[in-house]
Motif scaffolding. Sequence first.
Motif, PDB file in Angstrom:
ATOM      1  N   VAL A   1       0.835  -1.193   0.000  1.00  0.00           N
ATOM      2  CA  VAL A   1       0.000   0.000   0.000  1.00  0.00           C
ATOM      3  C   VAL A   1       0.880   1.257   0.000  1.00  0.00           C
ATOM      4  CG1 VAL A   1      -1.740   1.320   1.265  1.00  0.00           C
ATOM      5  CG2 VAL A   1      -1.940  -1.146   1.119  1.00  0.00           C
ATOM      6  N   ASN A   2       1.936   1.241   0.825  1.00  0.00           N
ATOM      7  CA  ASN A   2       2.843   2.391   0.848  1.00  0.00           C
ATOM      8  C   ASN A   2       3.457   2.643  -0.520  1.00  0.00           C
ATOM      9  OD1 ASN A   2       2.501   3.216   3.453  1.00  0.00           O
ATOM     10  ND2 ASN A   2       4.259   2.095   4.250  1.00  0.00           N
ATOM     11  N   SER A   3       3.813   1.569  -1.219  1.00  0.00           N
ATOM     12  CA  SER A   3       4.413   1.722  -2.550  1.00  0.00           C
ATOM     13  C   SER A   3       3.430   2.358  -3.526  1.00  0.00           C
ATOM     14  CB  SER A   3       4.888   0.376  -3.081  1.00  0.00           C
ATOM     15  OG  SER A   3       5.944  -0.113  -2.292  1.00  0.00           O
ATOM     16  N   LEU A   4       2.165   1.960  -3.465  1.00  0.00           N
ATOM     17  CA  LEU A   4       1.142   2.577  -4.320  1.00  0.00           C
ATOM     18  C   LEU A   4       0.994   4.061  -4.004  1.00  0.00           C
ATOM     19  CD1 LEU A   4      -1.829   0.036  -4.475  1.00  0.00           C
ATOM     20  CD2 LEU A   4      -0.633   1.048  -6.421  1.00  0.00           C
ATOM     21  N   HIS A   5       0.959   4.359  -2.716  1.00  0.00           N
ATOM     22  CA  HIS A   5       0.834   5.746  -2.270  1.00  0.00           C
ATOM     23  C   HIS A   5       2.029   6.571  -2.767  1.00  0.00           C
ATOM     24  CE1 HIS A   5      -0.881   8.715   0.541  1.00  0.00           C
ATOM     25  NE2 HIS A   5       0.365   9.092   0.704  1.00  0.00           N
ATOM     26  N   ASN A   6       3.228   6.051  -2.573  1.00  0.00           N
ATOM     27  CA  ASN A   6       4.433   6.759  -3.013  1.00  0.00           C
ATOM     28  C   ASN A   6       4.489   6.895  -4.527  1.00  0.00           C
ATOM     29  OD1 ASN A   6       5.362   7.149  -0.403  1.00  0.00           O
ATOM     30  ND2 ASN A   6       6.451   5.202  -0.383  1.00  0.00           N
ATOM     31  N   CYS A  23      -3.428   5.247  -8.801  1.00  0.00           N
ATOM     32  CA  CYS A  23      -2.622   4.653  -7.722  1.00  0.00           C
ATOM     33  C   CYS A  23      -3.126   5.081  -6.348  1.00  0.00           C
ATOM     34  CB  CYS A  23      -1.156   5.057  -7.875  1.00  0.00           C
ATOM     35  SG  CYS A  23      -0.318   4.266  -9.246  1.00  0.00           S
ATOM     36  N   LEU A  24      -3.411   6.369  -6.204  1.00  0.00           N
ATOM     37  CA  LEU A  24      -3.847   6.876  -4.901  1.00  0.00           C
ATOM     38  C   LEU A  24      -5.223   6.349  -4.516  1.00  0.00           C
ATOM     39  CD1 LEU A  24      -2.510  10.527  -5.210  1.00  0.00           C
ATOM     40  CD2 LEU A  24      -1.646   8.741  -3.669  1.00  0.00           C
ATOM     41  N   GLU A  25      -6.112   6.191  -5.487  1.00  0.00           N
ATOM     42  CA  GLU A  25      -7.425   5.614  -5.185  1.00  0.00           C
ATOM     43  C   GLU A  25      -7.296   4.151  -4.764  1.00  0.00           C
ATOM     44  OE1 GLU A  25      -9.831   6.469  -8.638  1.00  0.00           O
ATOM     45  OE2 GLU A  25     -10.516   8.366  -7.750  1.00  0.00           O
ATOM     46  N   GLU A  26      -6.414   3.419  -5.429  1.00  0.00           N
ATOM     47  CA  GLU A  26      -6.192   2.016  -5.054  1.00  0.00           C
ATOM     48  C   GLU A  26      -5.577   1.937  -3.650  1.00  0.00           C
ATOM     49  OE1 GLU A  26      -6.319  -2.135  -5.466  1.00  0.00           O
ATOM     50  OE2 GLU A  26      -7.333  -0.541  -6.576  1.00  0.00           O
ATOM     51  N   ALA A  27      -4.618   2.811  -3.366  1.00  0.00           N
ATOM     52  CA  ALA A  27      -4.013   2.849  -2.027  1.00  0.00           C
ATOM     53  C   ALA A  27      -5.072   3.170  -0.978  1.00  0.00           C
ATOM     54  CB  ALA A  27      -2.878   3.873  -1.985  1.00  0.00           C
ATOM     55  N   LEU A  28      -5.952   4.120  -1.279  1.00  0.00           N
ATOM     56  CA  LEU A  28      -7.033   4.486  -0.355  1.00  0.00           C
ATOM     57  C   LEU A  28      -7.951   3.293  -0.104  1.00  0.00           C
ATOM     58  CD1 LEU A  28      -8.777   6.494   1.253  1.00  0.00           C
ATOM     59  CD2 LEU A  28      -9.813   7.166  -0.914  1.00  0.00           C
ATOM     60  N   LYS A  29      -8.338   2.611  -1.168  1.00  0.00           N
ATOM     61  CA  LYS A  29      -9.232   1.463  -1.041  1.00  0.00           C
ATOM     62  C   LYS A  29      -8.603   0.367  -0.165  1.00  0.00           C
ATOM     63  CE  LYS A  29     -10.120  -1.957  -4.106  1.00  0.00           C
ATOM     64  NZ  LYS A  29     -10.318  -2.510  -5.430  1.00  0.00           N
ATOM     65  N   LEU A  30      -7.353   0.043  -0.445  1.00  0.00           N
ATOM     66  CA  LEU A  30      -6.676  -1.007   0.320  1.00  0.00           C
ATOM     67  C   LEU A  30      -6.450  -0.592   1.774  1.00  0.00           C
ATOM     68  CD1 LEU A  30      -4.065  -2.164  -2.351  1.00  0.00           C
ATOM     69  CD2 LEU A  30      -6.082  -3.428  -1.555  1.00  0.00           C
ATOM     70  N   THR A  31      -6.047   0.639   1.978  1.00  0.00           N
ATOM     71  CA  THR A  31      -5.814   1.124   3.344  1.00  0.00           C
ATOM     72  C   THR A  31      -7.099   1.070   4.151  1.00  0.00           C
ATOM     73  OG1 THR A  31      -4.039   2.558   2.569  1.00  0.00           O
ATOM     74  CG2 THR A  31      -4.958   3.058   4.722  1.00  0.00           C
ATOM     75  N   SER A  32      -8.197   1.490   3.541  1.00  0.00           N
ATOM     76  CA  SER A  32      -9.503   1.441   4.213  1.00  0.00           C
ATOM     77  C   SER A  32      -9.883   0.015   4.588  1.00  0.00           C
ATOM     78  CB  SER A  32     -10.585   2.010   3.289  1.00  0.00           C
ATOM     79  OG  SER A  32     -10.912   3.297   3.651  1.00  0.00           O
ATOM     80  N   MET A  33      -9.648  -0.900   3.659  1.00  0.00           N
ATOM     81  CA  MET A  33      -9.977  -2.305   3.929  1.00  0.00           C
ATOM     82  C   MET A  33      -9.128  -2.867   5.062  1.00  0.00           C
ATOM     83  SD  MET A  33     -10.577  -4.147   0.179  1.00  0.00           S
ATOM     84  CE  MET A  33      -9.206  -5.190   0.530  1.00  0.00           C
ATOM     85  N   ILE A  34      -7.860  -2.529   5.086  1.00  0.00           N
ATOM     86  CA  ILE A  34      -6.925  -3.108   6.056  1.00  0.00           C
ATOM     87  C   ILE A  34      -7.011  -2.428   7.418  1.00  0.00           C
ATOM     88  CG2 ILE A  34      -4.475  -3.478   6.567  1.00  0.00           C
ATOM     89  CD1 ILE A  34      -4.077  -3.670   3.453  1.00  0.00           C
ATOM     90  N   LEU A  35      -7.044  -1.097   7.425  1.00  0.00           N
ATOM     91  CA  LEU A  35      -6.936  -0.352   8.684  1.00  0.00           C
ATOM     92  C   LEU A  35      -8.227   0.315   9.140  1.00  0.00           C
ATOM     93  CD1 LEU A  35      -3.470   1.376   8.055  1.00  0.00           C
ATOM     94  CD2 LEU A  35      -3.925  -0.711   9.368  1.00  0.00           C
ATOM     95  N   GLY A  36      -9.220   0.360   8.281  1.00  0.00           N
ATOM     96  CA  GLY A  36     -10.465   1.039   8.632  1.00  0.00           C
ATOM     97  C   GLY A  36     -10.526   2.421   8.010  1.00  0.00           C
ATOM     98  N   ASP A  37     -11.705   3.009   8.050  1.00  0.00           N
ATOM     99  CA  ASP A  37     -11.946   4.275   7.355  1.00  0.00           C
ATOM    100  C   ASP A  37     -11.479   5.521   8.092  1.00  0.00           C
ATOM    101  OD1 ASP A  37     -13.146   2.983   5.206  1.00  0.00           O
ATOM    102  OD2 ASP A  37     -15.140   3.058   6.132  1.00  0.00           O
ATOM    103  N   ASP A  38     -11.124   5.383   9.353  1.00  0.00           N
ATOM    104  CA  ASP A  38     -10.837   6.594  10.129  1.00  0.00           C
ATOM    105  C   ASP A  38      -9.405   6.636  10.665  1.00  0.00           C
ATOM    106  OD1 ASP A  38     -11.107   4.551  11.944  1.00  0.00           O
ATOM    107  OD2 ASP A  38     -12.320   5.703  13.362  1.00  0.00           O
ATOM    108  N   CYS A  39      -8.475   6.074   9.912  1.00  0.00           N
ATOM    109  CA  CYS A  39      -7.085   6.075  10.375  1.00  0.00           C
ATOM    110  C   CYS A  39      -6.290   7.175   9.671  1.00  0.00           C
ATOM    111  CB  CYS A  39      -6.439   4.711  10.139  1.00  0.00           C
ATOM    112  SG  CYS A  39      -6.252   4.294   8.408  1.00  0.00           S
TER     113      CYS A  39
END
Length: 156
Positions: A1-6, A23-39
């Motif tokens: 996810v960090n690599s997509l964000h970077n 890339c940023l939308e994919e990173a957002l989607k994965l981050t939300s799935m893994i860590l939740g929507d409010d991190c």
Amino acid sequence: VNSLHNLGNCLHAIGELEESVSCLEEALKLTSMILGDDCEEVADSYHCLAVVYQTQTDFDKAASLYESALKIRRDKFGSNHLTVASTLLNLGVVLQAQGKVETALTFLKEAMVTRAKMSNYDSDTTVAMECIGKIYRDQGDFEKSLNSFHKCLRQG
């Protein structure tokens, strides 16, 4: 996810805006799935996406994303945090570009106050003061405009 964000941020820097958004939308989607929507990482993704949309002059999308980032950042860090101030500044700039000057002034002033509370005057503080000065100039309030520009000079 960090690599997509970077990668998304790098693509933005070289002007590949559509690929950056992807890339940023994919990173957002994965981050939300893994860590939740409010991190914090979701807020960072919203913020980075907003910057790209702001570059594309899609100010409606940019404002919405900055607002989402701001809500998470305020919830996580409170009002007196540099990331909150940064988001306030960017949101104010976008709102100014949309012609929503009174709301823009509110966010820009809050960004300056936040930085002042932390004794952190930097280029973002100068940008906020310049934006405020331009708004007052455009409104014909030259005294307040001059005051803002003089503050910029003292900071710079």
